[in-house]
Design a protein around this motif. Structure first.
Motif, short mmCIF file in Angstrom:
data_model
loop_
_atom_site.label_atom_id
_atom_site.label_comp_id
_atom_site.label_asym_id
_atom_site.label_seq_id
_atom_site.Cartn_x
_atom_site.Cartn_y
_atom_site.Cartn_z
N ALA A 1 0.84 -1.21 0.00
CA ALA A 1 0.00 0.00 0.00
C ALA A 1 0.87 1.25 0.00
O ALA A 1 0.56 2.24 -0.69
N ALA A 2 1.97 1.23 0.76
CA ALA A 2 2.88 2.38 0.81
C ALA A 2 3.56 2.59 -0.53
O ALA A 2 3.73 3.72 -1.00
N VAL A 3 3.96 1.49 -1.17
CA VAL A 3 4.58 1.57 -2.49
C VAL A 3 3.61 2.19 -3.49
O VAL A 3 3.98 3.03 -4.33
N LYS A 4 2.34 1.82 -3.38
CA LYS A 4 1.32 2.36 -4.28
C LYS A 4 1.16 3.86 -4.09
O LYS A 4 1.04 4.63 -5.06
N VAL A 5 1.17 4.32 -2.83
CA VAL A 5 1.06 5.75 -2.54
C VAL A 5 2.21 6.51 -3.19
O VAL A 5 2.02 7.57 -3.81
N LEU A 6 3.43 5.98 -3.06
CA LEU A 6 4.60 6.64 -3.65
C LEU A 6 4.53 6.63 -5.17
O LEU A 6 4.89 7.62 -5.83
N ALA A 7 4.08 5.51 -5.74
CA ALA A 7 3.98 5.39 -7.19
C ALA A 7 3.00 6.43 -7.75
O ALA A 7 3.27 7.08 -8.77
N GLU A 8 1.89 6.61 -7.06
CA GLU A 8 0.88 7.57 -7.52
C GLU A 8 1.37 9.01 -7.36
O GLU A 8 0.92 9.91 -8.09
N SER A 9 2.28 9.25 -6.43
CA SER A 9 2.81 10.59 -6.21
C SER A 9 3.92 10.94 -7.20
O SER A 9 4.22 12.12 -7.41
N ASP A 10 4.53 9.93 -7.79
CA ASP A 10 5.67 10.14 -8.69
C ASP A 10 5.19 10.47 -10.10
O ASP A 10 5.50 9.77 -11.08
N GLU A 11 4.47 11.57 -10.23
CA GLU A 11 3.89 11.94 -11.52
C GLU A 11 4.96 12.35 -12.53
O GLU A 11 4.78 12.18 -13.74
N GLN A 12 6.09 12.88 -12.06
CA GLN A 12 7.15 13.33 -12.96
C GLN A 12 8.19 12.25 -13.21
O GLN A 12 9.21 12.50 -13.87
N GLU A 13 7.95 11.06 -12.67
CA GLU A 13 8.82 9.89 -12.87
C GLU A 13 10.28 10.19 -12.55
O GLU A 13 11.19 9.95 -13.34
N VAL A 14 10.48 10.72 -11.36
CA VAL A 14 11.85 11.03 -10.90
C VAL A 14 12.45 9.90 -10.07
O VAL A 14 13.65 9.91 -9.80
N VAL A 15 11.63 8.93 -9.66
CA VAL A 15 12.12 7.83 -8.83
C VAL A 15 12.77 6.78 -9.71
O VAL A 15 12.15 6.26 -10.64
N ARG A 16 14.03 6.46 -9.40
CA ARG A 16 14.75 5.46 -10.16
C ARG A 16 14.61 4.07 -9.54
O ARG A 16 14.58 3.07 -10.25
N GLU A 17 14.55 3.99 -8.23
CA GLU A 17 14.35 2.69 -7.60
C GLU A 17 13.92 2.85 -6.15
O GLU A 17 14.14 3.89 -5.52
N ILE A 18 13.27 1.79 -5.65
CA ILE A 18 12.93 1.69 -4.23
C ILE A 18 13.46 0.34 -3.75
O ILE A 18 13.24 -0.69 -4.39
N GLN A 19 14.17 0.39 -2.63
CA GLN A 19 14.70 -0.85 -2.08
C GLN A 19 14.52 -0.87 -0.56
O GLN A 19 14.33 0.17 0.07
N GLU A 20 14.59 -2.09 -0.01
CA GLU A 20 14.63 -2.27 1.44
C GLU A 20 16.07 -2.60 1.82
O GLU A 20 16.61 -3.62 1.37
N PHE A 21 16.68 -1.74 2.59
CA PHE A 21 18.03 -1.99 3.13
C PHE A 21 17.89 -2.07 4.65
O PHE A 21 17.56 -1.07 5.29
#
Length: 577
Positions: A106-126
């Motif tokens: 659900a959190a990933v979905k929130v971030l994906a919907e907010s990334d309208e300008q497609e500036v996110v290159r990756e999301i990882q769990e460290f």
């Protein structure tokens, strides 16, 4: 099993994976601490990170599209919302996002919907969701996690997340054991096991011949250790000056240089500290003298700049010389302040009384000594009260105990009421653990306390290190395969492994530097076993008393008072869609 190395590798990789170029590191309140404990700011700067921001304070800062943003946050709901707002109006060119723990779909979905300008290159769990204080020592920095002998729900959740992060960063899928008397330890163990089963795809690590072990203990089984004065360098600094995220405040310390309001004590950054953190106070005096002699010799050589070659050598060696100068100033200041406090508050005599109280069977002699010390003005109220706390834990069930007269002596000397009230609090706290008896508190085969004369540091005459934490007995029994399954049951009905190699020990209610030192010594003596030790926080006596007060609720009704107690991989990748 090096927790500090695991965190350092995660931080290094998240910066490296963003590629070359200028970067900003965007963190939250906790991840700032996690990074600062593992890395010095100068080290981070060398990795092309030129700006540090805290996500809840970044606000509407300047737009800098030429910077890459490396985001390192805990996966909390608040952080998700703050990051979503950042992504809707991005201030930086591209974003590389890393969460310190498991993030929901659900959190990933929130971030994906907010990334309208497609500036996110990756999301990882460290999985760096803990404070790696040293190679084998970690903390969650949780104050007052227990209220009325029940978990604070937020602290329970944070403890589960922190321990899952430890296991994932070390690549361990352990069997889980806990102290049977403790409902706190059992509840934490059950929650961890439930999450491991739920996230089984993450815990795919092969166990091999020896099964890793997560052992969850409860601070109440040994309330003695956090109350004692300490005499090894690291533990002593924490007891008398307090170490917070490897930093010590020197504000108000007499004679401290004006530009030295805070110092860093990190074995990774400070060679002298790394070599001497476990030495006793007297030996530190001698090593400080050697450090001073070495520095003075180098300083004299720097004064001779007579030729071009001398100038070149001076320029090349100046950074190292400057670093050595800072180390000398720091440790001379620290040791000088420790020596002042020891002398001013008569801590050697206080410590001798503490050691006799907890390690010997001389009730009458200990009582007489306590009565004498409580009448001395030189003794701090805190130290006077701690001596009484140790007495009531040690002799609460003794037929000739005299707690009343000791409490009266505390009142006569004007001890703050809060410290006096804590006498009953400590009785209640220790009674909620296992039955306190002589065999539990007395070190076996105790030799006589010996006076050790230290040379090279005026004012220090002896040090007492007779006491051994009860954790040492648990580790010994664990190594020999004698850890009782009745006293330390296994969650989930798994069978215990005969061969133990990798162990994570976590103490609900906090751990101490004395116990960390015991683990260090144990692993050096038994090279076949590796142990990582952690707790809800790392205690000195004052933080322990604060935790105890919260754990044992004090309720006032009319004139009566009663206590309502007794009741290291690269991470998992998640694609944005």
């Amino acid at each position: 099993m090096n927790v500090l190395l695991a965190v350092r590798m995660y931080i290094s990789k998240m910066i490296q994976d963003s590629g070359p170029g200028m970067k900003v590191l965007l963190m939250d309140r906790e991840t700032i601490g996690i990074v600062s404990v593992a890395y010095a700011q100068s080290e981070i700067l060398q990795k092309e990170v030129y700006l540090f921001e805290q996500i809840d304070k970044s606000g509407h800062g300047p737009i800098m599209k030429h910077l890459k943003c490396v985001v390192f946050l805990r996966p909390s709901q608040e952080n998700i919302q703050l990051l979503a707002s950042e992504l809707k109006s991005p201030r930086y060119g591209v974003y590389y996002i890393y969460f310190s723990g498991i993030i929901s779909k659900a959190a990933v979905k929130v971030l994906a919907e907010s990334d309208e300008q497609e500036v996110v290159r990756e999301i990882q769990e460290f999985y760096a969701d803990y404070f790696a204080v040293g190679p084998h020592l970690f903390s969650l920095n949780l104050e007052k996690p227990i209220h009325g002998m029940e978990w604070n729900p937020n602290c329970l959740q944070r403890s589960v997340q922190g321990l899952l992060s430890i296991l994932l960063s070390l690549k361990k899928n352990p069997i889980i054991r806990y102290q049977s008397f403790s409902t706190l330890a059992r509840r934490l163990a059950e929650n961890i096991r439930d999450t491991v089963l739920k996230e089984s795809s993450l815990f795919h690590f092969q166990r091999g011949e020896s099964t890793p072990l997560l052992l969850i203990l409860d601070r109440r089984f040994d309330p003695i250790t956090p109350l004692l004065n300490q005499w090894t360098y690291q533990a002593m600094v924490h007891e008398l000056l307090t170490i917070k995220n490897n930093r010590v405040s020197l504000v108000g310390v007499p004679g401290a240089p004006k530009d030295l309001s805070e110092v860093l004590l990190s074995a990774e950054q400070d060679e002298f500290y790394s070599n001497n953190m476990y030495l006793n106070f007297g030996d530190i005096g001698q090593t400080i003298k050697s450090l001073m002699d070495d520095f003075q010799a180098k300083a004299k050589s720097h004064q001779k700049v007579e030729s071009i070659a001398d100038m070149k050598a001076f320029v090349e060696n100046y950074p190292q010389f400057k670093k050595m100068s800072g180390a000398v100033t720091k440790h001379v200041t620290l040791v000088g302040e420790l020596s002042r406090l020891v002398t001013q508050h008569n801590l050697l005599e206080v410590s001798e009384a503490e050691q006799e109280l907890v390690c010997q069977e001389e009730h009458s002699q200990s009582l007489q000594k306590l009565r004498r010390l409580l009448c001395l003005d030189q003794i701090r109220d805190l130290d006077a009260a701690r001596l009484v706390y140790l007495y009531v834990i040690r002799y609460n069930k003794h037929p000739h105990k005299d707690i009343t007269s000791l409490v009266e002596l505390l009142r006569r000397r004007g001890t703050p009421e809060k410290l006096i009230d804590a006498v009953d609090t400590m009785i209640s706290y220790s009674n909620t653990g296992e039955t306190i008896n002589s065999s539990l508190l007395t070190t076996k085969d105790v030799t006589k306390i010996t006076d050790k004369i230290f040379k090279g540091l005026k004012g220090v005459e002896n040090v007492f290190t007779q006491h051994t934490p009860l954790l040492k007995d648990i580790m010994d029994n664990l190594l020999k395969g004698r850890l009782s399954e009745e006293a330390f049951p296994v969650i989930g009905g798994e069978t215990t492994s005969a061969r133990i190699q990798d162990v994570v020990i976590f103490m609900v209610g906090g751990v101490t530097h004395e116990e960390s030192f015991a683990v260090h010594q144990f692993c050096r003596a038994n090279t076949g076993i590796r142990i990582a030790l952690g707790g809800t926080q790392i205690h000195n006596s004052q933080s322990f008393l604060t935790d105890v007060e919260a754990a044992v609720k004090l309720t006032t009704t009319g004139n009566s008072k009663y206590y309502s107690s007794l009741a290291t991989g690269s991470g998992r990748h998640t694609k944005l869609t």
